[in-house]
Design a protein around this motif. Structure first.
Motif: not given
Length: 120
Positions: A10-18, A31-46
């Protein structure tokens, strides 16, 4: 997913939202936010507003598969949260895939395949 991991906490989702930027179309909000790594992380909310658990899970699978097939087009080093809107519950797979591609272009995170850049 070859280049991506999942957002789970939830903390990671909140960081992207905020701290991320958001764009929306008829079916999805991204929602998109830079994460300073070489990989993407995806979250899905329904949300429960979209439908019962069968509908929500089906929509989650459609979004995950649409992203998986477009994944190589996405720039690396970002966190992405995709939120399904109520209109998405009656969508086909192709409509969801087009909606993800559309939002990626609005965010300017879809570009040339980075493997092609390494070759040239």
């Amino acid at each position: 997913m070859k280049y991506s991991d999942r957002l789970k906490k939830n903390k990671d989702f909140q960081m992207v939202y905020r701290y991320g930027t958001s764009k929306a179309n008829k079916y999805l909000v991204m929602y998109v936010r830079e994460n300073q790594t070489d990989e993407n992380r995806i979250g899905i909310s329904v949300s429960k507003k979209v439908g019962n658990s069968v509908v929500r899970h089906h929509l989650t699978r459609l979004i995950r598969e649409g992203y998986r097939l477009l994944e190589e087009l996405f720039r690396r080093g970002i966190d992405v949260v995709i939120v399904a809107r109520v209109n998405a519950k009656d969508c086909t797979y192709h409509e969801i895939e087009r909606a993800i591609y559309h939002l990626g272009t609005l965010h300017h995170i879809i570009g040339k395949n980075q493997d092609e850049d390494d070759i040239n």
